[in-house]
Scaffold this active site. Structure first.
Site, PDB file in Angstrom:
ATOM      1  N   SER A 182       0.831  -1.197   0.000  1.00  0.00           N
ATOM      2  CA  SER A 182       0.000   0.000   0.000  1.00  0.00           C
ATOM      3  C   SER A 182       0.875   1.260   0.000  1.00  0.00           C
ATOM      4  O   SER A 182       1.762   1.389  -0.832  1.00  0.00           O
ATOM      5  CB  SER A 182      -0.959  -0.044   1.201  1.00  0.00           C
ATOM      6  OG  SER A 182      -2.065   0.810   1.003  1.00  0.00           O
ATOM      7  N   ASP A 195      -5.446  -3.883  -2.468  1.00  0.00           N
ATOM      8  CA  ASP A 195      -4.532  -3.571  -1.364  1.00  0.00           C
ATOM      9  C   ASP A 195      -3.897  -4.817  -0.733  1.00  0.00           C
ATOM     10  O   ASP A 195      -4.584  -5.727  -0.274  1.00  0.00           O
ATOM     11  CB  ASP A 195      -5.322  -2.818  -0.289  1.00  0.00           C
ATOM     12  CG  ASP A 195      -4.432  -2.050   0.661  1.00  0.00           C
ATOM     13  OD1 ASP A 195      -3.277  -2.473   0.871  1.00  0.00           O
ATOM     14  OD2 ASP A 195      -4.893  -1.036   1.205  1.00  0.00           O
TER      15      ASP A 195
END
Length: 260
Positions: free
Chosen positions: A38, A150
């Site tokens: 991320s 993610d």
């Protein structure tokens, strides 16, 4: 001794990573391998390419992510993070892992297969952006036949991706939970639950770090506080300076080096 740096996800709070790394470098630490997911993947890519923490801070401030993403809605009603691809390519024009000065591993999640997927060679931008795709907010990125989101869903501190390659692991986690702040609104309860689940999954990784840095003050900020980049940077820098002075002085690190 080979040292690995692991950077967690955390949205806007990831800006604190930049300050933390600056403090570590000033204390004499060097990183032979980087792993990130991320926000940690995005910052890790810039670090691995050779940008200094101060240069990365300038990039974040100049980019103004909150303004850029505002106009990126897809037809599905979610933010389209692919619009950010040109930002990363602007600063890493070769757009390959092989162009990085320090080896980097980027962790993502295959939303259909329900598994963690790591990248460390080939095209760089799309895996990094996929790693930043928070489900329900950003549209998944299709890459190499997969629908990727993610990496923090399965592993918000991707230690396993590099731990066998290094002798010493430094983990930077920017997702402390502020338990002193009461939650009553349904949105806050949902958000707190999501973060608790993420922390539970990351606990094993947190425990495997030789040095874990997590500034408690970050718990008062949220994922989309992009307007507070400099404040978050300062929190990471200040806390790490204090942390190193109190618990991990450079002399201790030197002793570990000599013993390996």
């Amino acid at each position: 001794m080979k040292t690995g740096l692991v950077l967690s996800g955390g949205g806007a709070r990831g800006a604190s990573h930049i300050g933390t790394v600056k403090a570590l470098i000033e204390a004499g630490y060097k990183f032979d391998v980087i792993s990130g997911t991320s926000a940690g993947a995005f910052i890790g890519a810039l670090l691995a390419y050779g940008y200094s923490p101060d240069e990365i801070l300038d990039i974040f401030i100049e980019t103004k992510f909150y303004r850029f993403l505002r106009f990126g809605f897809s037809t599905g009603g979610m933010l389209n993070i692919e619009n950010a691809e040109k930002i990363l390519i602007k600063y890493i024009p070769e757009n390959t892992f092989e162009a990085l000065k320090t080896p980097l591993t980027v962790t993502t999640t295959d939303i259909h297969a329900g598994e963690e997927v790591c990248f460390r060679s080939g095209e760089l931008a799309r895996p990094v952006l996929a790693s930043c795709c928070l489900p329900g907010i950003f549209k998944p990125i299709r890459f190499q036949g997969r629908e990727l989101v993610d990496g923090a869903i399965f592993n918000n501190l991707p230690v396993a991706a590099i731990e066998k390659e290094v002798d010493y692991l430094i983990g930077i986690h920017c997702n402390p939970i502020n338990f002193t702040k009461p939650v009553s609104h349904i949105h806050n309860i949902t958000y707190r639950s999501f973060r608790l689940a993420m922390r539970g999954k990351a606990k094993a990784s947190l425990d495997r770090c030789d040095m874990l840095i997590e500034a408690p003050e970050l718990g008062t900020y949220n994922t989309f506080d992009f307007r507070k980049t400099k404040v978050l940077f300062d929190i990471g820098y200040r806390y790490t300076k204090e942390f190193l002075a109190e618990k991990y002085e450079k002399s201790t690190f030197n002793k570990i080096q000599k013993s390996i």
